[in-house]
Motif scaffolding. Structure first.
Motif, mmCIF file in Angstrom:
data_model
loop_
_atom_site.group_PDB
_atom_site.id
_atom_site.type_symbol
_atom_site.label_atom_id
_atom_site.label_comp_id
_atom_site.label_asym_id
_atom_site.label_seq_id
_atom_site.Cartn_x
_atom_site.Cartn_y
_atom_site.Cartn_z
ATOM 1 N N LEU A 81 10.891 35.082 30.250
ATOM 2 C CA LEU A 81 11.334 35.170 28.993
ATOM 3 C C LEU A 81 12.753 34.699 28.693
ATOM 4 O O LEU A 81 12.998 34.068 27.654
ATOM 5 C CB LEU A 81 11.438 36.759 28.593
ATOM 6 N N ALA A 82 13.508 34.718 29.794
ATOM 7 C CA ALA A 82 15.000 34.151 29.514
ATOM 8 C C ALA A 82 14.773 32.719 29.504
ATOM 9 O O ALA A 82 15.844 32.143 28.721
ATOM 10 C CB ALA A 82 15.716 34.592 30.380
ATOM 11 N N SER A 83 13.942 31.926 30.090
ATOM 12 C CA SER A 83 13.942 30.689 30.041
ATOM 13 C C SER A 83 13.264 30.059 28.661
ATOM 14 O O SER A 83 13.403 28.908 28.432
ATOM 15 C CB SER A 83 13.290 29.833 31.264
ATOM 16 N N GLY A 84 12.622 30.893 28.286
ATOM 17 C CA GLY A 84 11.780 30.367 27.035
ATOM 18 C C GLY A 84 10.477 29.735 27.402
ATOM 19 O O GLY A 84 9.979 28.946 26.335
ATOM 20 N N SER A 85 10.287 29.798 28.530
ATOM 21 C CA SER A 85 9.145 28.629 29.065
ATOM 22 C C SER A 85 7.970 29.825 29.484
ATOM 23 O O SER A 85 8.318 30.722 29.888
ATOM 24 C CB SER A 85 9.485 27.587 30.012
ATOM 25 N N THR A 86 6.653 29.189 29.696
ATOM 26 C CA THR A 86 5.541 29.896 30.172
ATOM 27 C C THR A 86 5.152 29.224 31.654
ATOM 28 O O THR A 86 5.557 27.849 31.653
ATOM 29 C CB THR A 86 4.457 30.187 29.418
ATOM 30 N N PRO A 87 4.526 29.915 32.462
ATOM 31 C CA PRO A 87 4.137 29.077 33.860
ATOM 32 C C PRO A 87 3.420 27.905 33.466
ATOM 33 O O PRO A 87 3.456 26.818 33.991
ATOM 34 C CB PRO A 87 3.243 30.161 34.220
ATOM 35 N N GLU A 89 3.612 25.973 30.811
ATOM 36 C CA GLU A 89 4.439 24.762 30.393
ATOM 37 C C GLU A 89 5.090 24.052 31.515
ATOM 38 O O GLU A 89 5.494 22.785 31.477
ATOM 39 C CB GLU A 89 5.603 25.293 29.197
ATOM 40 N N SER A 90 5.840 24.880 32.227
ATOM 41 C CA SER A 90 6.458 24.250 33.602
ATOM 42 C C SER A 90 5.492 23.437 34.513
ATOM 43 O O SER A 90 6.151 22.355 34.826
ATOM 44 C CB SER A 90 6.989 25.319 34.288
ATOM 45 N N SER A 91 4.251 23.839 34.582
ATOM 46 C CA SER A 91 3.493 22.996 35.449
ATOM 47 C C SER A 91 3.253 21.703 34.754
ATOM 48 O O SER A 91 2.737 20.690 35.390
ATOM 49 C CB SER A 91 2.141 23.542 35.726
ATOM 50 N N ASP A 92 3.257 21.561 33.325
ATOM 51 C CA ASP A 92 2.807 20.179 32.504
ATOM 52 C C ASP A 92 3.794 19.489 32.721
ATOM 53 O O ASP A 92 3.685 18.218 32.574
ATOM 54 C CB ASP A 92 2.472 20.617 31.131
ATOM 55 N N SER A 93 5.031 19.521 32.921
ATOM 56 C CA SER A 93 6.128 18.694 32.918
ATOM 57 C C SER A 93 6.259 17.829 34.184
ATOM 58 O O SER A 93 6.079 18.033 34.972
ATOM 59 C CB SER A 93 7.453 19.415 32.760
#
Length: 93
Positions: A81-87, A89-93
């Motif tokens: 929530l603090a970073s504004g990303s979901t799990p 989204e971070s694996s797609d990058s």
């Protein structure tokens, strides 16, 4: 006759001494058996208490493990929530 009386008296003394020794041994054996039974009762009670404490420790450890798991999940959720990303989204990058 005096020899026969003396022999009978000596035999009576021997038998009396053996009887007294037998009675003493019996009393000691009975006393020791009470001590052994008492010791066995105490050891059985200690075994029961040890098992009870073991179960309590395992239940507390299980509860702490569950609380730690929930705390980790909450920290991860707050981190996302603090970073504004979901799990995803971070694996797609």
């Amino acid at each position: 006759m005096a020899t026969t009386t003396q022999g009978a008296f000596d035999r009576l003394v021997d038998v009396s001494a053996e009887t007294i020794q037998w009675a003493r041994d019996l009393v000691v054996a009975v006393r020791n058996s009470f001590g052994e039974r008492r010791r066995a009762r105490i050891e059985a009670e200690l075994d029961r208490k040890q098992e009870e404490l073991r179960r309590t420790v395992l239940q507390l450890a299980d509860a702490l493990g569950m609380e730690a798991h929930e705390a980790r999940k909450a920290l991860i959720r707050e981190s996302f929530l603090a970073s504004g990303s979901t799990p995803n989204e971070s694996s797609d990058s």
